[in-house]
Design a protein around this motif. Sequence first.
Motif, short mmCIF file in Angstrom:
data_model
loop_
_atom_site.label_atom_id
_atom_site.label_comp_id
_atom_site.label_asym_id
_atom_site.label_seq_id
_atom_site.Cartn_x
_atom_site.Cartn_y
_atom_site.Cartn_z
N GLN A 79 0.84 -1.19 0.00
CA GLN A 79 0.00 0.00 0.00
C GLN A 79 0.88 1.24 0.00
O GLN A 79 1.81 1.34 0.79
CB GLN A 79 -0.90 0.04 1.23
CG GLN A 79 -2.01 -0.98 1.19
CD GLN A 79 -2.92 -0.84 2.40
OE1 GLN A 79 -2.46 -0.59 3.50
NE2 GLN A 79 -4.21 -1.01 2.17
N ILE A 80 0.56 2.18 -0.88
CA ILE A 80 1.32 3.42 -0.98
C ILE A 80 0.34 4.59 -1.05
O ILE A 80 -0.66 4.52 -1.77
CB ILE A 80 2.24 3.43 -2.22
CG1 ILE A 80 3.24 2.30 -2.16
CG2 ILE A 80 2.96 4.77 -2.35
CD1 ILE A 80 4.12 2.19 -3.38
N GLN A 81 0.63 5.63 -0.30
CA GLN A 81 -0.17 6.85 -0.33
C GLN A 81 0.35 7.72 -1.46
O GLN A 81 1.39 8.36 -1.33
CB GLN A 81 -0.05 7.59 1.01
CG GLN A 81 -0.94 8.78 1.13
CD GLN A 81 -2.39 8.39 1.39
OE1 GLN A 81 -2.65 7.39 2.02
NE2 GLN A 81 -3.30 9.17 0.87
N ILE A 82 -0.34 7.72 -2.61
CA ILE A 82 0.15 8.48 -3.77
C ILE A 82 -0.62 9.78 -3.97
O ILE A 82 -0.20 10.62 -4.74
CB ILE A 82 0.11 7.64 -5.06
CG1 ILE A 82 -1.29 7.15 -5.36
CG2 ILE A 82 1.09 6.49 -4.99
CD1 ILE A 82 -1.43 6.48 -6.72
N ARG A 83 -1.74 9.93 -3.29
CA ARG A 83 -2.52 11.17 -3.39
C ARG A 83 -2.46 11.91 -2.08
O ARG A 83 -1.65 11.60 -1.22
CB ARG A 83 -3.96 10.81 -3.78
CG ARG A 83 -4.05 10.34 -5.22
CD ARG A 83 -5.50 10.03 -5.60
NE ARG A 83 -5.52 8.64 -6.03
CZ ARG A 83 -6.17 7.66 -5.41
NH1 ARG A 83 -6.88 7.90 -4.36
NH2 ARG A 83 -6.13 6.45 -5.88
N SER A 84 -3.32 12.87 -1.88
CA SER A 84 -3.31 13.65 -0.65
C SER A 84 -3.71 12.79 0.54
O SER A 84 -4.26 11.71 0.40
CB SER A 84 -4.23 14.87 -0.78
OG SER A 84 -5.56 14.44 -0.99
N ALA A 85 -3.46 13.30 1.73
CA ALA A 85 -3.66 12.53 2.96
C ALA A 85 -5.12 12.17 3.21
O ALA A 85 -5.41 11.17 3.87
CB ALA A 85 -3.10 13.30 4.15
N ASP A 86 -6.06 12.95 2.69
CA ASP A 86 -7.46 12.64 2.92
C ASP A 86 -8.02 11.63 1.92
O ASP A 86 -9.17 11.23 2.00
CB ASP A 86 -8.31 13.91 2.91
CG ASP A 86 -8.25 14.65 1.58
OD1 ASP A 86 -7.29 14.41 0.82
OD2 ASP A 86 -9.16 15.46 1.33
N GLU A 87 -7.22 11.17 0.98
CA GLU A 87 -7.61 10.15 0.01
C GLU A 87 -7.13 8.78 0.50
O GLU A 87 -6.12 8.68 1.21
CB GLU A 87 -7.00 10.44 -1.36
CG GLU A 87 -7.43 11.73 -1.98
CD GLU A 87 -8.84 11.68 -2.51
OE1 GLU A 87 -9.28 10.60 -2.95
OE2 GLU A 87 -9.51 12.72 -2.48
N PRO A 88 -7.80 7.69 0.11
CA PRO A 88 -7.33 6.36 0.52
C PRO A 88 -6.03 5.96 -0.17
O PRO A 88 -5.69 6.48 -1.24
CB PRO A 88 -8.48 5.44 0.11
CG PRO A 88 -9.19 6.17 -0.97
CD PRO A 88 -9.03 7.64 -0.66
N SER A 89 -5.31 5.03 0.43
CA SER A 89 -4.06 4.52 -0.15
C SER A 89 -4.37 3.69 -1.39
O SER A 89 -5.45 3.12 -1.53
CB SER A 89 -3.33 3.64 0.86
OG SER A 89 -2.98 4.38 1.99
N SER A 90 -3.39 3.60 -2.28
CA SER A 90 -3.50 2.73 -3.45
C SER A 90 -2.80 1.42 -3.13
O SER A 90 -1.75 1.41 -2.50
CB SER A 90 -2.86 3.38 -4.66
OG SER A 90 -3.55 4.54 -5.03
#
Length: 107
Positions: A79-90
Amino acid sequence: MLFCPSCANILLVDSNGGQAFQCQTCPYTFRIRQTHTSKKELVRKELDDVLGGAAAWENVDSVEIECDKCGHGRAYFMQIQIRSADEPSSIFYKCCNEKCQHQWREG
């Protein structure tokens, strides 16, 4: 690209048949005597692997999920957070089949 020797502005192609370059601000004109073309191959810079390359997949867990490409029933995931912090991880997957190694993502 040519520049005017008197005022240093860029010379544009003459609108009267394209036989000369002319300056927009002063009366300077550069007559075209012969055609000249040049081609330069651009060297593309090497891209970094966004997921961290092969080393990023060394210590990851696997889960039961079917590969779209080969149909194998297991894949590694991270799992990687590729968008802003309020979006879910990819979630990124990589097929466990050594011959396939297909990668895909969810989210």
